[in-house]
Design a protein around this motif. Structure first.
Motif, short mmCIF file in Angstrom:
data_model
loop_
_atom_site.label_atom_id
_atom_site.label_comp_id
_atom_site.label_asym_id
_atom_site.label_seq_id
_atom_site.Cartn_x
_atom_site.Cartn_y
_atom_site.Cartn_z
N GLN A 42 1.67 2.93 12.14
CA GLN A 42 0.39 3.64 12.11
C GLN A 42 -0.29 3.53 10.75
N ALA A 43 0.31 4.13 9.72
CA ALA A 43 -0.35 4.18 8.41
C ALA A 43 -0.52 2.79 7.79
N TYR A 44 0.57 2.05 7.66
CA TYR A 44 0.46 0.77 6.96
C TYR A 44 -0.43 -0.22 7.70
N PHE A 45 -0.20 -0.39 9.00
CA PHE A 45 -1.00 -1.37 9.73
C PHE A 45 -2.47 -0.99 9.79
N THR A 46 -2.75 0.30 9.86
CA THR A 46 -4.15 0.73 9.83
C THR A 46 -4.78 0.40 8.49
N LEU A 47 -4.12 0.76 7.41
CA LEU A 47 -4.66 0.48 6.08
C LEU A 47 -4.82 -1.02 5.84
N ALA A 48 -3.80 -1.79 6.18
CA ALA A 48 -3.86 -3.23 5.96
C ALA A 48 -5.00 -3.86 6.75
N THR A 49 -5.19 -3.39 7.97
CA THR A 49 -6.26 -3.92 8.81
C THR A 49 -7.62 -3.56 8.24
N TRP A 50 -7.79 -2.31 7.82
CA TRP A 50 -9.07 -1.89 7.24
C TRP A 50 -9.37 -2.62 5.95
N ILE A 51 -8.35 -2.83 5.14
CA ILE A 51 -8.55 -3.57 3.89
C ILE A 51 -9.01 -5.00 4.20
N GLU A 52 -8.34 -5.65 5.14
CA GLU A 52 -8.69 -7.03 5.49
C GLU A 52 -10.10 -7.11 6.07
N ARG A 53 -10.50 -6.11 6.83
CA ARG A 53 -11.81 -6.13 7.48
C ARG A 53 -12.94 -5.68 6.55
N GLY A 54 -12.62 -5.26 5.35
CA GLY A 54 -13.65 -4.85 4.41
C GLY A 54 -14.20 -3.46 4.65
N VAL A 55 -13.42 -2.60 5.29
CA VAL A 55 -13.87 -1.24 5.56
C VAL A 55 -14.02 -0.44 4.27
N LEU A 56 -13.14 -0.68 3.32
CA LEU A 56 -13.12 0.10 2.08
C LEU A 56 -13.93 -0.58 0.99
N SER A 57 -14.63 0.22 0.21
CA SER A 57 -15.40 -0.32 -0.91
C SER A 57 -14.47 -0.73 -2.05
N THR A 58 -15.04 -1.45 -3.01
CA THR A 58 -14.26 -1.85 -4.18
C THR A 58 -13.71 -0.63 -4.91
N GLY A 59 -14.53 0.39 -5.04
CA GLY A 59 -14.07 1.60 -5.71
C GLY A 59 -12.95 2.28 -4.95
N GLN A 60 -13.04 2.31 -3.64
CA GLN A 60 -11.99 2.92 -2.83
C GLN A 60 -10.70 2.10 -2.92
N LEU A 61 -10.82 0.79 -2.95
CA LEU A 61 -9.64 -0.07 -3.08
C LEU A 61 -8.98 0.12 -4.44
N ARG A 62 -9.80 0.26 -5.46
CA ARG A 62 -9.24 0.44 -6.80
C ARG A 62 -8.52 1.79 -6.91
N ALA A 63 -9.10 2.81 -6.33
CA ALA A 63 -8.46 4.13 -6.34
C ALA A 63 -7.18 4.11 -5.52
N LEU A 64 -7.20 3.42 -4.39
CA LEU A 64 -5.99 3.30 -3.57
C LEU A 64 -4.91 2.54 -4.33
N GLY A 65 -5.31 1.50 -5.03
CA GLY A 65 -4.35 0.75 -5.84
C GLY A 65 -3.70 1.62 -6.89
N ASP A 66 -4.48 2.45 -7.55
CA ASP A 66 -3.93 3.36 -8.55
C ASP A 66 -2.91 4.31 -7.93
N GLU A 67 -3.21 4.78 -6.72
CA GLU A 67 -2.26 5.67 -6.03
C GLU A 67 -0.97 4.94 -5.69
N MET A 68 -1.09 3.70 -5.26
CA MET A 68 0.11 2.94 -4.91
C MET A 68 0.96 2.65 -6.14
N VAL A 69 0.33 2.35 -7.25
CA VAL A 69 1.07 2.09 -8.49
C VAL A 69 1.85 3.33 -8.90
N ALA A 70 1.24 4.50 -8.76
CA ALA A 70 1.94 5.74 -9.09
C ALA A 70 3.16 5.93 -8.21
N ARG A 71 3.12 5.40 -7.00
CA ARG A 71 4.23 5.56 -6.07
C ARG A 71 5.47 4.74 -6.44
#
Length: 262
Positions: A42-71
């Motif tokens: 659910q979570a990973y495949f949804t996020l990966a699909t939305w990222i590939e389809r361009g659903v998220l803006s550059t700013g949203q992707l950068r913020a998501l990346g920061d969250e993943m790095v913290a993880r």
């Protein structure tokens, strides 16, 4: 709470009844779940699909990346390993921050839980997931390729009690091969990163072959095949520019423990 199973069944279409920021917060929280259906399907495949389809803006992707790095410092192994997968999707989509690389390097070498599949937690796959990101970074023009080659061999040679069992060696072998297709690697770069393996394998412990040695041998064998036959990079078969040098050095390393190699 969104019905994420329904979202999956609807081809990962973005729900319109809630703000995207709220949906993203739910998905990011779900990535820590010990339930593999919630986390992975659910979570990973949804996020990966939305990222590939361009659903998220550059700013949203950068913020998501920061969250993943913290993880990468998270207490839950599944949170750490899936962070690298999501970060890989973000970098593949064209968003990259140099500050993301050092935390990834520290986590990848130090990760102690190398299980591929767990009956309760599902796929963890730290080595394989990290290899995917390593290969993507290794091809990125803003990352020094030799840095990723050294990271890969460092991961392999880190002492462990776990013998890789779920094709992690092939995934890491591919990541190293893809990195070796970089044309800005010089003669020393393409082989020097293997020197630690040559030294380590030349001094085997008296009690027998250590798991990390077995993991290293298997990965380097996979790399040899790719160096010999070519690497599929971005849907094209690419030849490693200095593949003969790479193959010769790989045989030099492998011959230490398997002297019947010519």
């Amino acid at each position: 709470m969104t019905d994420w199973a329904q979202v999956r069944d609807n081809g990962y279409k973005v729900p319109t009844d809630r703000p995207l920021e709220v949906l993203m917060a739910e998905l990011v929280a779900m990535l820590r779940s010990p339930d593999p259906v919630i986390r992975d399907r659910q979570a990973y495949f949804t996020l990966a699909t939305w990222i590939e389809r361009g659903v998220l803006s550059t700013g949203q992707l950068r913020a998501l990346g920061d969250e993943m790095v913290a993880r990468f410092a998270d207490s839950e192994v599944q949170a750490r390993t899936f962070a690298s997968l999501v970060l890989d999707a973000i970098v593949t989509a064209g968003v990259f921050e140099p500050s993301w690389v050092p935390p990834f390097e520290r986590w990848y070498v130090a990760e102690a839980d190398l299980r591929g599949y767990d009956e309760k937690l599902g796929w963890l796959h730290a080595v394989a997931h990290g290899a995917d990101l390593l290969g993507t970074l290794g091809l990125h023009s803003a990352v020094e390729p030799v840095q990723m080659l050294r990271l890969g061999i460092g991961r392999l040679l880190t002492p462990t009690a776990y013998v890789l069992a779920d094709l992690e060696d092939d995934r890491l072998g591919y990541a190293l091969a893809a990195t070796l297709t970089r044309t800005d690697l010089n003669d020393e770069d393409v082989t020097g990163w293997l020197d630690p393996a040559l030294r380590a394998l030349s001094n085997p412990p008296v009690e027998g072959i250590r798991p990390e040695v077995t993991n290293t041998i298997r990965t380097l064998r996979a790399l040899y095949v790719l160096a010999d036959h070519g690497v599929r990079v971005r849907d094209r078969i690419t030849v490693i520019p200095r593949r003969d040098q790479v193959k010769t050095k790989l045989v030099d390393v492998l011959r230490v423990v398997t002297p019947y190699y010519l």
